[in-house]
Write a protein that holds these residues in place. Structure first.
Motif, PDB file in Angstrom:
ATOM      1  N   HIS A 260       0.779  -1.029   0.090  1.00  0.00           N
ATOM      2  CA  HIS A 260       0.050  -0.017   0.164  1.00  0.00           C
ATOM      3  C   HIS A 260       0.936   1.357  -0.037  1.00  0.00           C
ATOM      4  O   HIS A 260       1.747   1.289   0.773  1.00  0.00           O
ATOM      5  CB  HIS A 260      -0.969   0.019   1.249  1.00  0.00           C
ATOM      6  CG  HIS A 260      -1.874   1.035   0.996  1.00  0.00           C
ATOM      7  ND1 HIS A 260      -2.028   2.338   1.192  1.00  0.00           N
ATOM      8  CD2 HIS A 260      -3.359   0.713   0.836  1.00  0.00           C
ATOM      9  CE1 HIS A 260      -3.038   2.942   0.944  1.00  0.00           C
ATOM     10  NE2 HIS A 260      -3.964   2.008   0.799  1.00  0.00           N
ATOM     11  N   HIS A 261       0.419   2.369  -0.772  1.00  0.00           N
ATOM     12  CA  HIS A 261       1.010   3.487  -0.773  1.00  0.00           C
ATOM     13  C   HIS A 261       1.275   4.200   0.706  1.00  0.00           C
ATOM     14  O   HIS A 261       2.128   5.132   0.571  1.00  0.00           O
ATOM     15  CB  HIS A 261       0.426   4.470  -1.931  1.00  0.00           C
ATOM     16  CG  HIS A 261      -0.959   4.555  -1.935  1.00  0.00           C
ATOM     17  ND1 HIS A 261      -1.736   3.596  -2.057  1.00  0.00           N
ATOM     18  CD2 HIS A 261      -1.567   5.783  -1.572  1.00  0.00           C
ATOM     19  CE1 HIS A 261      -3.113   4.041  -2.032  1.00  0.00           C
ATOM     20  NE2 HIS A 261      -3.114   5.152  -1.794  1.00  0.00           N
ATOM     21  N   PHE A 262       0.557   3.862   1.544  1.00  0.00           N
ATOM     22  CA  PHE A 262       0.721   4.484   2.732  1.00  0.00           C
ATOM     23  C   PHE A 262       2.405   4.437   3.359  1.00  0.00           C
ATOM     24  O   PHE A 262       2.867   5.504   3.904  1.00  0.00           O
ATOM     25  CB  PHE A 262       0.070   3.714   3.857  1.00  0.00           C
ATOM     26  CG  PHE A 262      -0.038   4.086   5.083  1.00  0.00           C
ATOM     27  CD1 PHE A 262      -0.780   5.330   5.555  1.00  0.00           C
ATOM     28  CD2 PHE A 262       0.870   3.707   6.146  1.00  0.00           C
ATOM     29  CE1 PHE A 262      -0.557   5.659   6.855  1.00  0.00           C
ATOM     30  CE2 PHE A 262       0.805   4.085   7.393  1.00  0.00           C
ATOM     31  CZ  PHE A 262       0.083   5.252   7.591  1.00  0.00           C
ATOM     32  N   ARG A 263       2.857   3.334   3.005  1.00  0.00           N
ATOM     33  CA  ARG A 263       4.247   3.212   3.007  1.00  0.00           C
ATOM     34  C   ARG A 263       5.201   4.427   2.284  1.00  0.00           C
ATOM     35  O   ARG A 263       5.999   5.352   3.283  1.00  0.00           O
ATOM     36  CB  ARG A 263       4.911   1.756   2.511  1.00  0.00           C
ATOM     37  CG  ARG A 263       6.379   1.391   3.097  1.00  0.00           C
ATOM     38  CD  ARG A 263       6.754   0.286   2.371  1.00  0.00           C
ATOM     39  NE  ARG A 263       6.083  -1.030   2.498  1.00  0.00           N
ATOM     40  CZ  ARG A 263       6.285  -1.488   3.632  1.00  0.00           C
ATOM     41  NH1 ARG A 263       7.115  -1.298   4.702  1.00  0.00           N
ATOM     42  NH2 ARG A 263       5.511  -2.673   3.845  1.00  0.00           N
ATOM     43  N   GLN A 264       4.994   4.775   1.278  1.00  0.00           N
ATOM     44  CA  GLN A 264       5.673   5.821   0.669  1.00  0.00           C
ATOM     45  C   GLN A 264       5.138   7.120   1.323  1.00  0.00           C
ATOM     46  O   GLN A 264       6.157   7.901   1.341  1.00  0.00           O
ATOM     47  CB  GLN A 264       5.397   5.852  -0.931  1.00  0.00           C
ATOM     48  CG  GLN A 264       6.169   4.891  -1.779  1.00  0.00           C
ATOM     49  CD  GLN A 264       4.989   3.596  -1.902  1.00  0.00           C
ATOM     50  OE1 GLN A 264       5.146   2.713  -0.989  1.00  0.00           O
ATOM     51  NE2 GLN A 264       4.976   3.345  -3.158  1.00  0.00           N
ATOM     52  N   LEU A 265       4.066   7.263   1.505  1.00  0.00           N
ATOM     53  CA  LEU A 265       3.317   8.551   1.845  1.00  0.00           C
ATOM     54  C   LEU A 265       4.259   8.830   3.513  1.00  0.00           C
ATOM     55  O   LEU A 265       4.679  10.206   3.711  1.00  0.00           O
ATOM     56  CB  LEU A 265       2.167   8.571   2.328  1.00  0.00           C
ATOM     57  CG  LEU A 265       1.191   8.273   0.969  1.00  0.00           C
ATOM     58  CD1 LEU A 265      -0.253   8.382   1.285  1.00  0.00           C
ATOM     59  CD2 LEU A 265       1.557   9.282   0.074  1.00  0.00           C
ATOM     60  N   MET A 266       4.352   7.516   4.167  1.00  0.00           N
ATOM     61  CA  MET A 266       5.072   7.777   5.606  1.00  0.00           C
ATOM     62  C   MET A 266       6.478   8.126   5.240  1.00  0.00           C
ATOM     63  O   MET A 266       6.932   8.906   6.019  1.00  0.00           O
ATOM     64  CB  MET A 266       4.933   6.621   6.293  1.00  0.00           C
ATOM     65  CG  MET A 266       3.578   6.349   6.862  1.00  0.00           C
ATOM     66  SD  MET A 266       3.099   7.512   8.144  1.00  0.00           S
ATOM     67  CE  MET A 266       4.031   6.732   9.553  1.00  0.00           C
ATOM     68  N   ALA A 267       7.059   7.612   4.423  1.00  0.00           N
ATOM     69  CA  ALA A 267       8.817   7.704   4.079  1.00  0.00           C
ATOM     70  C   ALA A 267       8.821   9.086   3.459  1.00  0.00           C
ATOM     71  O   ALA A 267       9.847   9.652   4.078  1.00  0.00           O
ATOM     72  CB  ALA A 267       9.121   6.536   3.218  1.00  0.00           C
ATOM     73  N   ALA A 268       8.015   9.646   2.972  1.00  0.00           N
ATOM     74  CA  ALA A 268       8.289  10.852   2.239  1.00  0.00           C
ATOM     75  C   ALA A 268       7.607  12.014   3.022  1.00  0.00           C
ATOM     76  O   ALA A 268       7.584  13.059   2.557  1.00  0.00           O
ATOM     77  CB  ALA A 268       7.819  11.052   0.664  1.00  0.00           C
ATOM     78  N   ASP A 269       7.020  11.615   4.062  1.00  0.00           N
ATOM     79  CA  ASP A 269       6.303  12.481   5.056  1.00  0.00           C
ATOM     80  C   ASP A 269       5.184  13.359   4.292  1.00  0.00           C
ATOM     81  O   ASP A 269       5.081  14.731   4.347  1.00  0.00           O
ATOM     82  CB  ASP A 269       7.352  13.523   5.696  1.00  0.00           C
ATOM     83  CG  ASP A 269       6.592  14.044   7.103  1.00  0.00           C
ATOM     84  OD1 ASP A 269       5.750  13.523   7.499  1.00  0.00           O
ATOM     85  OD2 ASP A 269       7.083  15.255   7.438  1.00  0.00           O
ATOM     86  N   VAL A 270       4.526  12.494   3.458  1.00  0.00           N
ATOM     87  CA  VAL A 270       3.282  13.460   2.866  1.00  0.00           C
ATOM     88  C   VAL A 270       1.932  13.304   3.905  1.00  0.00           C
ATOM     89  O   VAL A 270       2.011  12.267   4.371  1.00  0.00           O
ATOM     90  CB  VAL A 270       2.910  12.545   1.499  1.00  0.00           C
ATOM     91  CG1 VAL A 270       1.682  13.325   0.826  1.00  0.00           C
ATOM     92  CG2 VAL A 270       4.259  12.412   0.470  1.00  0.00           C
ATOM     93  N   PRO A 271       1.394  14.292   4.064  1.00  0.00           N
ATOM     94  CA  PRO A 271       0.179  14.424   4.840  1.00  0.00           C
ATOM     95  C   PRO A 271      -0.638  13.150   4.528  1.00  0.00           C
ATOM     96  O   PRO A 271      -1.021  12.934   3.373  1.00  0.00           O
ATOM     97  CB  PRO A 271      -0.423  15.616   4.564  1.00  0.00           C
ATOM     98  CG  PRO A 271       0.286  16.497   4.002  1.00  0.00           C
ATOM     99  CD  PRO A 271       1.357  15.833   3.328  1.00  0.00           C
TER     100      PRO A 271
END
Ligand code: IMP
Ligand code: ZN
Length: 334
Positions: A260-271
């Motif tokens: 799930h893209h939640f992983r990338q969002l956490m890594a890139a600190d995207v809201p």
């Protein structure tokens, strides 16, 4: 862990009303409306929450029809709304933004539909410890004239219920309709002070994603097919992605929780915020969604609390309501 997740106060920002009625509440509602249930109904209920391996998005959309039959009368809709709110409150959700598409039939106009949901929210908010807001939805698969009626009603009701009607949701089967056909009506909503929560990039449609990002939104639903450059744009504008893990996996737009893209969002600190989407259809709860996020991405307890604070900040609540939520969240996290 599950107990911890159930007990912490939670904030739900992406919940479709008819998709949020869980199977036990569907049975309760059917019994209240029509009396004791038949074997055929029990079989339909089983089928409702069963997802075949490789289910496709269109299969999911067919499931909503089952609940829509139960909510096609004022009484059914009123009780369904109350039961959904009860069930969120039972999961310690302290704030929920419900979205729903006003529907009309021979028994109810779209105005009646909205009024019924508003009345039910008011009565349930008194009964349960939960703040509730409403976002009327535009179903992109329906004609523009319906969207225009929905926005006109939302703007009108928002004048008398400014603390309740806070925005418009743009949703529906992403394989139907064209976003560009709806920009004028969405602008009208925005110019009248309503926030916009837009389902964006639920399927791979780069052109539409760019149109949506350019148009702008307060929050982005799913964002599954967004690129790194799109993420950067959301980050810069502080627009969160409403992540709905189980929904995406069961509807087949994401292969599994790990991917799930939640992983990338956490890594890139995207809201980002964690939401359920349709906890009835997808047989989940907000606590369960946090559980899957902890299991799949190694979130700590304090990261779960932080995500709740993040959801509170991105909610369409008033500053005063946000202060109350902050107090409740930090009080429990001590
Ligand atoms: P309702 O608007 O209360 O009837 O909630 C169910 C409706 O929400 C569905 O018929 C869809 O139009 C919309 N919906 C629910 N989940 C999704 C989703 O994941 N993507 C787009 N639309 C959705
Ligand atoms: Zn949704």
């Amino acid at each position: 862990m599950k107990q911890f997740l159930r007990e912490i106060p939670k904030v739900e920002l992406h919940a479709h009303l008819n998709g949020s009625l869980n199977i036990e509440s569907i049975k309760q509602l059917a019994e209240e409306l029509y009396g004791e249930q038949t074997k055929e109904f029990a079989a339909l209920c089983k089928r409702f929450i069963k997802f075949e391996e490789g289910a496709k998005m269109n299969d999911c959309f067919e499931k909503f029809g089952f609940v829509h039959e139960l909510t096609a009368t004022k009484r059914g809709l009123q009780r369904a709304t109350e039961l959904v709110i009860r069930d969120f409150a039972a999961d310690n959700v302290i704030y929920v933004e419900l979205r729903t598409t006003p529907k009309s039939n021979e028994k109810m106009s779209r105005r009646d539909y909205l009024q019924t949901v508003i009345d039910a929210i008011k009565s349930a908010s008194k009964q349960y410890k939960i703040m509730v807001k409403l976002l009327p939805s535009i179903n992109r698969g329906e004609p523009l004239a319906v969207a225009e009626e929905t926005v006109a009603l939302a703007v009108e009701f928002a004048q008398t219920e400014p603390d309740l009607i806070v925005g418009i949701d743009f949703s529906g089967n992403p394989n139907l309709g064209k976003f560009s056909d709806f920009t004028a009506v969405l602008s009208l909503a925005r110019n009248n002070g309503l926030q916009l929560a837009v389902h964006c990039g639920e399927v791979d449609n780069p052109r539409e994603i760019q149109e949506m990002l350019k148009f702008g939104m307060s929050r982005c639903g799913h964002g599954t097919y967004l690129t790194e450059a799109d993420y950067a744009q959301l980050k810069e504008k502080n627009i969160p992605i409403e992540c709905c893990l189980t929904s995406n996996v069961k509807s087949g737009t994401v292969a599994n929780f790990n991917d799930h893209h939640f992983r990338q969002l956490m890594a890139a600190d995207v809201p980002r915020v964690i939401c359920t989407d349709d906890c009835g259809v997808f047989d989940t709860t907000l606590s369960d969604e946090f559980h899957w996020a902890m299991e799949s991405f190694g979130l700590s307890r304090s990261q779960c609390v932080d995500l709740t604070v993040e959801a509170m900040k991105h909610s369409f609540a008033t500053p005063q309501e946000k202060r109350i939520m902050q107090l409740l969240i930090t009080e429990r996290a001590k």
